[in-house]
Structure formats: C-alpha cells, structure tokens
Design an enzyme around this catalytic site. Structure first.
Site, PDB file in Angstrom:
ATOM      1  N   HIS A   1       6.632   6.804  -0.782  1.00  0.00           N
ATOM      2  CA  HIS A   1       5.966   6.039   0.284  1.00  0.00           C
ATOM      3  C   HIS A   1       4.605   6.593   0.684  1.00  0.00           C
ATOM      4  O   HIS A   1       4.007   6.087   1.631  1.00  0.00           O
ATOM      5  CB  HIS A   1       6.829   5.990   1.541  1.00  0.00           C
ATOM      6  CG  HIS A   1       8.121   5.262   1.376  1.00  0.00           C
ATOM      7  ND1 HIS A   1       8.263   3.921   1.679  1.00  0.00           N
ATOM      8  CD2 HIS A   1       9.328   5.666   0.935  1.00  0.00           C
ATOM      9  CE1 HIS A   1       9.519   3.551   1.442  1.00  0.00           C
ATOM     10  NE2 HIS A   1      10.183   4.604   0.990  1.00  0.00           N
TER      11      HIS A   1
ATOM     12  N   LYS B   1      -4.958   6.016   9.662  1.00  0.00           N
ATOM     13  CA  LYS B   1      -4.868   4.608  10.059  1.00  0.00           C
ATOM     14  C   LYS B   1      -6.070   4.175  10.908  1.00  0.00           C
ATOM     15  O   LYS B   1      -6.267   3.001  11.186  1.00  0.00           O
ATOM     16  CB  LYS B   1      -3.567   4.362  10.834  1.00  0.00           C
ATOM     17  CG  LYS B   1      -2.303   4.560   9.982  1.00  0.00           C
ATOM     18  CD  LYS B   1      -1.037   4.367  10.819  1.00  0.00           C
ATOM     19  CE  LYS B   1       0.239   4.752  10.115  1.00  0.00           C
ATOM     20  NZ  LYS B   1       0.737   3.728   9.164  1.00  0.00           N
TER      21      LYS B   1
ATOM     22  N   LYS C   1       0.837   0.502  15.473  1.00  0.00           N
ATOM     23  CA  LYS C   1       1.443   1.292  14.401  1.00  0.00           C
ATOM     24  C   LYS C   1       1.403   2.737  14.849  1.00  0.00           C
ATOM     25  O   LYS C   1       0.776   3.049  15.862  1.00  0.00           O
ATOM     26  CB  LYS C   1       0.700   1.105  13.074  1.00  0.00           C
ATOM     27  CG  LYS C   1      -0.832   1.219  13.181  1.00  0.00           C
ATOM     28  CD  LYS C   1      -1.505   0.932  11.839  1.00  0.00           C
ATOM     29  CE  LYS C   1      -1.806  -0.542  11.602  1.00  0.00           C
ATOM     30  NZ  LYS C   1      -1.250  -1.071  10.383  1.00  0.00           N
ATOM     31  N   ARG C   2       2.087   3.646  14.106  1.00  0.00           N
ATOM     32  CA  ARG C   2       1.992   5.057  14.454  1.00  0.00           C
ATOM     33  C   ARG C   2       0.525   5.477  14.522  1.00  0.00           C
ATOM     34  O   ARG C   2      -0.308   4.987  13.752  1.00  0.00           O
ATOM     35  CB  ARG C   2       2.746   5.897  13.409  1.00  0.00           C
ATOM     36  CG  ARG C   2       4.257   5.784  13.544  1.00  0.00           C
ATOM     37  CD  ARG C   2       4.734   6.304  14.879  1.00  0.00           C
ATOM     38  NE  ARG C   2       4.583   7.739  14.956  1.00  0.00           N
ATOM     39  CZ  ARG C   2       5.577   8.610  14.899  1.00  0.00           C
ATOM     40  NH1 ARG C   2       6.824   8.185  14.789  1.00  0.00           N
ATOM     41  NH2 ARG C   2       5.349   9.903  14.962  1.00  0.00           N
TER      42      ARG C   2
ATOM     43  N   LYS D   1       4.056  -8.994   8.739  1.00  0.00           N
ATOM     44  CA  LYS D   1       4.678  -9.641   9.903  1.00  0.00           C
ATOM     45  C   LYS D   1       3.660 -10.476  10.672  1.00  0.00           C
ATOM     46  O   LYS D   1       3.945 -11.597  11.110  1.00  0.00           O
ATOM     47  CB  LYS D   1       5.302  -8.582  10.819  1.00  0.00           C
ATOM     48  CG  LYS D   1       6.453  -7.829  10.154  1.00  0.00           C
ATOM     49  CD  LYS D   1       6.876  -6.567  10.904  1.00  0.00           C
ATOM     50  CE  LYS D   1       7.766  -5.711   9.998  1.00  0.00           C
ATOM     51  NZ  LYS D   1       8.002  -4.351  10.513  1.00  0.00           N
TER      52      LYS D   1
ATOM     53  N   THR E   1       3.620  -2.724   6.454  1.00  0.00           N
ATOM     54  CA  THR E   1       4.540  -3.862   6.497  1.00  0.00           C
ATOM     55  C   THR E   1       4.267  -4.729   7.721  1.00  0.00           C
ATOM     56  O   THR E   1       4.583  -5.917   7.722  1.00  0.00           O
ATOM     57  CB  THR E   1       6.009  -3.389   6.511  1.00  0.00           C
ATOM     58  OG1 THR E   1       6.122  -2.242   7.357  1.00  0.00           O
ATOM     59  CG2 THR E   1       6.473  -3.035   5.117  1.00  0.00           C
TER      60      THR E   1
HETATM   61  O1  BZD Z   1       6.281   3.611   4.642  1.00  0.00           O
HETATM   62  C1  BZD Z   1       5.335   4.305   5.415  1.00  0.00           C
HETATM   63  C2  BZD Z   1       3.964   4.136   4.793  1.00  0.00           C
HETATM   64  O2  BZD Z   1       3.012   4.880   5.523  1.00  0.00           O
HETATM   65  C3  BZD Z   1       3.618   2.660   4.816  1.00  0.00           C
HETATM   66  O3  BZD Z   1       2.399   2.440   4.189  1.00  0.00           O
HETATM   67  C4  BZD Z   1       4.716   1.870   4.104  1.00  0.00           C
HETATM   68  O4  BZD Z   1       4.508   0.500   4.271  1.00  0.00           O
HETATM   69  C5  BZD Z   1       6.073   2.205   4.676  1.00  0.00           C
HETATM   70  C6  BZD Z   1       7.198   1.547   3.915  1.00  0.00           C
HETATM   71  O5  BZD Z   1       7.064   1.730   2.561  1.00  0.00           O
HETATM   72  N1  BZD Z   1       5.735   5.674   5.525  1.00  0.00           N
HETATM   73  C7  BZD Z   1       6.434   6.091   6.580  1.00  0.00           C
HETATM   74  O6  BZD Z   1       6.725   5.334   7.487  1.00  0.00           O
HETATM   75  N2  BZD Z   1       6.808   7.394   6.555  1.00  0.00           N
HETATM   76  C8  BZD Z   1       7.517   7.992   7.511  1.00  0.00           C
HETATM   77  O7  BZD Z   1       7.834   7.441   8.542  1.00  0.00           O
HETATM   78  C9  BZD Z   1       7.933   9.403   7.277  1.00  0.00           C
HETATM   79  C10 BZD Z   1       8.963   9.906   8.044  1.00  0.00           C
HETATM   80  C11 BZD Z   1       9.362  11.208   7.838  1.00  0.00           C
HETATM   81  C12 BZD Z   1       8.738  11.992   6.898  1.00  0.00           C
HETATM   82  C13 BZD Z   1       7.715  11.483   6.150  1.00  0.00           C
HETATM   83  C14 BZD Z   1       7.301  10.176   6.345  1.00  0.00           C
END
Ligand code: BZD
Length: 838
Positions: A374, A574, A568-569, A683, A679
């Site tokens: 990811h 970002k 988003k986070r 939405k 994602t």
């Molecule tokens: O995963 C996210 C990516 O940043 C997005 O681009 C992608 O759309 C989504 C789904 O594939 N990654 C995360 O959300 N990652 C985490 O939340 C995470 C959590 C713990 C440790 C490392 C990453």
C-alpha cells in the site's frame, strides 16, 4: 450427524427454530422483548440509545441466523476459502448497513416509527467501530462487504482492540487526543466465542532433536503464554443470504491469578503479568504510513498471526486432506506487510509441528500467500531489529534466516558473482544491528504481489521491488489490483436522496450490485426534471453538512457557496499544507479587491478534516495553521462572506458519510507518486463531486473513466519528482513568488504568533521542500481558477457532476474483489442455500 438425533428432538427444532421472521410485527415483538429482557427496561424508560440497542439486538438475532446458515453451507461445500489478514478493519457503524443488506430497512423503519422513534435518531446513537487508521483499514471493510455480496467463502482475521483510533478534539486550534473506549456499552455486532481460544507463546529457546525417522527437528519452547479469545463479527452481503465472518482476537492472561505469589506478598507482580497479557490487544497504533518499531507492535502482529493460522490450519485438518492440498483449500491475503510473520509461522507449523519436508512446506507456503503493498514511502517500510525478533520469537528468526539463505542461493545460481544484488534482495539488512525487511519476506513468501492502482503497481516495480523484477522477471509475480469502494455504504446509505433518484431513473436497484449500470444515467443528462432532482439532492446534502459544521465547530457557512473539501489523514505527502497556503493566497487576493470586483467571485467554503498521528509534530502544526487561518478569515467582515474555512474535528467513517455527499470539489493533491491509490477520491466522484487532483494514484484512472472535461488535474508528474528533489538539494531554486508572498504573510503575523509556524515553514526552506509544494504551487492556483470559472457555469457544472457519477462503475469494490478472486485466490462463489432451521 442430524440423522442420529431422536425424532422428538428434531420435531422441537422444526417447530421453534425459525422464529425470527422479517415482517414488521415480528420485528416489533423482538424489539419489545429486547427492551424488557436484554436491557431490563420498561416502556417508561426507553431513550434513543435504548431504542438503538433494542433494534440492534433484533437485527443481530437475524444476522446470526444467516451467519449460521452460511458457515454451515461453506463447511459442507468444503471449497476453497480466502482469508483476509488485516491488522485494521475500519467498519464504522453497522446498523444501517445490516438493515439494508438483510432487506429489513422498510419493515424496521416503520416498526420503529410506530414505537415512537425516528430511525435517523436511532441510527445516530451508534458509535463507530474504528479499528483502523485510514485507507488501508477502510479498504479491508469495503472488501469484506463485497466478498459477502458476491457469495465468496471468505473470512477476515484481525485484532479486537479495546481502544480504536483516538478521538480528536481541538483546543486553541491544536489537536488533542482522547481514548476511544468504544466497548463502553455492549457491542451487539460481535459474537464472543469464549470457547474458541488459542494459546500463543513468546520468548524461550529452541531445542534440536532427532525424530523417530532420524531427521533433525527443531522444537521451540516458549516461556510466556498468552491466550487469544475469538470474537466474531458477522458481515452480511447485499441481496444475498451470504453472511461472512471477521474473527477478531482479544488477548487475555493464560494463568489464573497466582494466589501463592499473592500470599508471598508479590501481589503487584502477579497483577502486572495479568495486565501485560491484556495489553497486547489494548490499543490500535495510531500511525498511518509510518513505521514505529515498538516491541508491543511486533507482539501484536505475532499474537494475531499465530492465533489466525492455528484456526485456519485446524479447519483444514478437519477435512483430512494431505498437506499438499492446503493451497487448493486456502488462500491467504496479506494486507500490507503487517501479517508477514504468517509466512514464517506456516512454515514452522508444517516443518516443526507436522514434520513436512522443508522444500515441500515452502512450496505450500508460497502457493498459499499473496501480498498487497500500500505504499512506497521509505519511512513506512516495516523493518524489525534482528535481536528483537530473536528474543521474542527465536525459532521464527532461525526460519527467516533459512528462508533467506535458500532464496539467496537460488539468486546466486541465476546471477552468479553479483554480491550487490544479493545484498539488495536479502531479507536481512546488513546494518548494525541487522534488520528483517518485512516487505522482502512478503515478496519471497507469496505467489502474487499487487499494488493498489496502476501507477503505484508500476512504481513498486521500478523502486522498492526493482531488484525482484530482475530476478523473477517482469510479469510473473507482480500485478495491479486497483482499489474499489462499496457502493452500498458510499452511495446508497450515505446519500439516500441521490440513490433514490438513481433507482427511480434506472427503474430498479440493480446498480447496487452492478455499478456499471450507472452508465444508464448518461442519457438523462439533458433531462430537466432529472437535473433538477440531481441538484436538489446535492443541495440537501450541503444543508445537512452546514448544520453539522455549525454543531461541531460553531462556524456558520452558506450552503449555496462552493464546498471545497479535503478530508483524509494529515500527512506531509498529502499536502494539506499546500491547500491552506492556497487559502491564504485566495484570502489576500479577496482582501485587495473592491466590493464590485468581489461581487463576481465564487463564494467558497473550504472544509478540512483528518487526524494527525499523535507523535507527528509537523502534521499537528498543519492543523494549528488551518485553525489559525480559519479564525482570521471567518471573522473578517471585509471579504463579505466570500470565503469561510472550517476544520471538522474527529473525522471518521460516519462523519465521512455526512461530508462526502456534500462536496462540490474535493482535493487529492499528493506529490505525484506518493499516494498509492486513494479511495476517498472514488467516493467523492461517485457522489457527483468533482475532484481537483495531482497525476497520482487512482486519480489517473478516475480521469481515464470520467474524461478531461470532468476533472481538474495539475502539477508535476511522478517521473519528474527525482530531478526536482535533486534540484532543491543541490541548486538554489528560487521559491515560487506567489508562495513566497504567502509565506511572508504568515511571517508577518497575519495569523498570530508566527514563531509557532516556523518549523512548518522551514520544511519548505531548510527542509528543501521534499514534497515539492513550491514546484506545484502555481499550477495549483491555476487549477483552482479553472474550478471557479467552471462553477460559475451552473448548468455546465451539473452536467459534469452527473457524468462523474455515471462513469464510476469501475471503482466498485465488487470489481476489485472479482479480480482478486479470479487472478489471485482462485476461488468460486458458494451461494448459500436456505435450509430449514436444523
Ligand atoms: O492505503 C493507504 C494508502 O496511503 C492509500 O493510498 C491507499 O488508497 C489505501 C488503500 O490501499 N495506506 C494506509 O492507509 N496505510 C495505513 O493506514 C497504515 C497503517 C499502519 C501502518 C502503515 C500504514
């Protein structure tokens, strides 16, 4: 088995077993029964929360029935299953979804109303199940919804954290974190399986011995045993009887409270051991895309992996097939590297416990696992210090060294005398101390590796896994599976008005199971009545959000303005920072205008939301800056309401369901090549919101689907990023002048004490602007101008909005899951046959 039961027993089950029907009266009966028995309340003592609980329990009864039927069907069919291992499942609320998927919405709605409650208020009582950080966790939830809907025999495995993602509040514009004690009230959406327990060992040592066949074997004697207790979360599919399971493990101490130690005066130590066991699943780590090397996190990972594999293997063994059939019965998907230890654990089970030869075992292991990556951000790559793994899991460390040895021997044969290649491919990083590279372990131990959008899947082959491509060849192991989202939650539930319009227009609800059918909306794009209802739906969503903003922030915004959203986070990659810098630019431009000039300007409400990891200082400063800018802008009457800024606190799944349908434009503006997919972009567009985005992640594929006219793209491309960074490092690149002006405004104290923001501004100057805000700033402002122009053309905008939704079929998680099922897992649907209740 059933045939062995006495006739009288069977007759009783026949007679009383199928009690829970789906009509309104049956629902009302069980509502009242739950109020009086489960909740021990009376008609005089029911508030909205009790009404929620009684409704939830009534729905739960029906869910359990389906769950049972499904599990029975799958056991009897004994076909191949997929297990989705994810450390995060961001499910959000369950009641509305369960009502929809069980087909109870109308009957329950009426039933609740007649009992004196408004369904909306009842639904609003539920606390989110927030066992995840962001995209990765929510993706797992969408995928479970699609697996259930498409009739696949699937299970999820995760952890039952006592505390989910923290609650975010704002104090003086700063984020403060509060614990999310979501199990405070009972959780009707889980079935405690207090009888399903697995012992998980840690620490200890490894003994070598010779078995009865004269073979060298290894036995791990763990010294610390913790118990893992199962809690099952039923996931009903839409328009099917299929109801799959997410099994969440909770840790508890193995030993009973040690009375002798208590008597010896070692009370505290005895209690502490109890507590340490419970600690393992106490809290979700709140970092996304950032590795935190805490031993407790590694313990969580092994605890979860060991319990899940024990369970999977136990189920396989019931069928009494030979081990070589394991990969024909079991597919295991690794959601990122977090469950990579599962590869090692299965190899250990096969070799150490079951006596399978190493090579045969390894063949089974690699045919079983597949791995989804990811992220390519270096700081997110999981690496564990070898001494830590050795201490916690001594046998696993040996097995990792052996897996690596045999792998590198093969590489050496294919590429003789290439020591650099061996070092780069190695699962072990040869630093001091050594580290285990979990991504390498996951690649070596899986038969498929996938990225989550086309660009991302290409990039992983050119960056983090480049050397693996040299070894494995280009198209053997590596694939793309573009992410998807469930249209049930993200359109039908979150946007009931638009959903109703779509159903009315297309004549049925089939689009909820086949999102490509939205294409049918295109022929209505010029239909006056349709357009009117389309606009009305969006407007009512904006009114709903306006009220929510007022309730949560006190800020009053105009629902007729353009709603510009970034939720988003909070992360530097970002670039929420770029967004707020752009807002400052807009504000100061507006301030310089005359009243007449301003009359022509599109009014905007800029909405932010998202959590920063508690230890991420720069991200937290971005939140502070947004709130400081909001404070000044929102109270400046001279700009006459042309701009408002709001930071909505505690962004989570149920808040997203309010925000997303209300957006006119949303921002997905990561530095090119950094956002694996995204994602929420899907939405927003599905709900008729346009997007402003960089050429990154799934934005690119959304652009391909909806066409040039309906999206605003800007910025440097992924292949330019390296050179730009190089330039920032070694050449004196002047800052973009508009950006420099904005920085000057902040430094002049326009938004309060500028010293607060110095570390943030330094990321652009001393920090060499790693995320390239300066390089993209002018094209960002230009794109924003185009947004304003387009929004002025009201009719043109409506057309864009309709065409956006209509072209989003590809991004259904049903499509994604079908691809996984066919290309990676090799599993078939198993439709649930409704049986009599025995
Ligand atoms: O995963 C996210 C990516 O940043 C997005 O681009 C992608 O759309 C989504 C789904 O594939 N990654 C995360 O959300 N990652 C985490 O939340 C995470 C959590 C713990 C440790 C490392 C990453």
């Amino acid at each position: 088995e059933i045939a062995k039961l006495p006739k009288e027993t069977l007759a009783l089950w026949e007679k009383y077993g199928g009690d829970e029907t789906d009509d309104k009266e049956a629902f009302q009966k069980s509502f009242i029964r739950h109020v009086t028995t489960t909740l021990a309340r009376s008609i005089y003592n029911i508030d909205n929360f009790s009404a929620y609980q009684a409704t939830a329990h009534s729905v739960r009864d029906r869910l359990i029935k389906r769950w049972n039927e499904t599990q029975q069907t799958h056991t009897e069919a004994d076909s191949k299953r997929v297990y989705y291992l994810s450390l995060e499942f961001l499910l959000g609320r369950s009641l509305d979804n369960a009502l929809l998927n069980l087909g109870l919405k109308d009957n329950c709605g009426e039933g609740v109303k007649e009992l004196g409650f408004a369904m909306e208020d009842v639904l609003d009582q539920e606390v989110d199940a927030a066992l995840g950080n962001g995209g990765l966790g929510r993706l797992a939830a969408c995928y479970m919804d699609s697996l259930a809907t498409l009739d696949y025999p699937a299970w999820g495995y995760g952890l039952r954290y006592t505390y989910g993602i923290f609650q975010q509040r704002l104090k003086d514009g700063y984020q403060v974190e509060f614990p999310d004690y979501w199990l405070n009230f009972d959780n009707p959406w889980e079935l405690p399986r207090l009888d399903v327990v697995v012992d998980v060992k840690f620490y200890g040592s490894v003994n070598r011995y010779t078995d009865e066949k004269g073979r060298k074997r290894y036995a791990w004697e763990g010294i610390d045993t913790v118990q893992s207790v199962a809690y099952d979360v039923p996931i009903p599919g839409y328009g099917t009887k299929n109801c799959i399971n997410i099994r969440l493990w909770s840790s508890k101490p193995k030993r009973q409270f040690d009375l002798s130690r208590f008597n010896e005066g070692q009370y505290e130590q005895a209690v502490q051991e109890q507590m340490q066991a419970e600690n393992i699943t106490a809290v979700l780590y709140p970092n996304d895309n950032h590795m935190v090397g805490k031993e407790l996190r590694l313990k969580q990972q092994y605890f979860w992996v060991a319990a899940s594999l024990f369970d999977i293997v136990r189920r396989f063994k019931k069928s009494q097939r030979p081990w070589s059939h394991f990969p024909d019965q079991v597919a295991i998907q690794l959601n990122d590297t977090h469950p990579s230890l599962a590869i090692v654990e299965l190899q250990r089970i096969l070799v150490d416990l079951e006596g399978v030869d190493w090579d045969d075992a390894w063949e089974i292991v690699t045919r079983t696992f597949a791995f989804t990556n990811h992220t390519i951000l270096p700081e997110a790559m999981e690496r564990w210090p070898v001494p830590m793994v050795q201490y916690l899991l001594p046998r696993h460390m040996q097995i990792i060294f052996d897996i690596n040895l045999f792998f590198l021997q093969k590489v050496e044969k294919a590429f003789p005398d290439n020591r650099d290649l061996l070092a780069r491919l190695s699962i072990i990083e040869e630093s001091t101390p050594q580290f285990v590279r979990m991504a390498h372990l996951a690649v070596v131990g899986s038969h498929r590796v996938n990225g989550v959008a086309e660009l991302h899947s290409e990039l992983i082959k050119k960056t983090i896994f480049k050397d693996f491509i040299q070894y494995y060849g280009n198209d053997s192991k590596f694939e793309n599976k573009t992410n998807g989202i469930t249209p049930r939650r993200w359109l039908h539930q979150a946007n009931p008005k638009l959903s109703e319009l779509i159903t009315d227009t297309l004549g049925n609800k089939n689009w909820l199971k086949n999102l490509d059918l939205l294409k049918g909306l295109k022929s209505y794009v010029d239909n006056k009545d349709f357009r009117k209802r389309w606009v009305a739906a969006k407007h009512s969503n904006k009114v709903r959000l306006t009220e929510y903003i007022k309730k949560t922030t006190g800020i009053i915004v105009n629902s007729n303005a353009l709603f510009d959203v970034q939720v988003k986070r909070i992360h530097e990659y970002k670039r929420q920072f770029m967004n707020i810098l752009g807002v400052i630019h807009r504000y100061n431009t507006l301030k310089k205008m005359t009243s007449e000039e301003r009359a022509d300007v599109v009014h905007r409400v800029v909405i932010f939301g998202g959590k920063a990891a508690p230890g991420y200082y720069i991200a937290k400063l971005v939140i502070k800056l947004i709130n400081s800018v909001a404070e000044v802008v929102n109270n400046d009457n001279s700009i006459e309401d042309s701009l408002k800024v709001a930071f909505i606190p505690d962004y989570n799944v149920s808040v997203a369901e309010i925000i997303i349908p209300a957006s006119d434009i949303s921002q997905h503006i990561s530095t090119a090549g950094t956002e694996a997919s995204g994602t929420s972009n899907m939405k927003f567009v599905l709900n008729g919101g346009l997007i402003l985005g960089t050429v990154d992640g799934a934005n690119i594929e959304i652009h391909e689907e909806i066409g040039d006219d309906n999206i605003f793209m800007f910025g440097n491309l992924a292949h330019q990023v390296d050179d730009l960074r190089h330039a920032h490092r070694y050449r004196n690149v002047p800052m973009d002048p508009s950006l420099q002006a904005v920085i000057n405004d902040i430094e002049s104290g326009q938004f309060g004490d500028s010293r607060i923001f110095a570390p943030l501004i330094n990321t652009l100057t001393l920090g060499q602007d790693y995320y390239l805000i300066s390089d993209d700033f002018q094209s960002y402002l230009d794109a924003q101008k185009l947004v304003d122009e387009a929004y002025k053309d009201k009719e043109g905008w409506i057309t864009k909005s309709i065409l956006c939704s209509a072209n989003m079929g590809k991004f259904s998680s049903d499509r994604a899951i079908q691809e996984y099922a066919e290309r990676i897992w090799n599993i078939e649907p198993v439709p649930v046959v409704t049986k009599k209740h025995i």
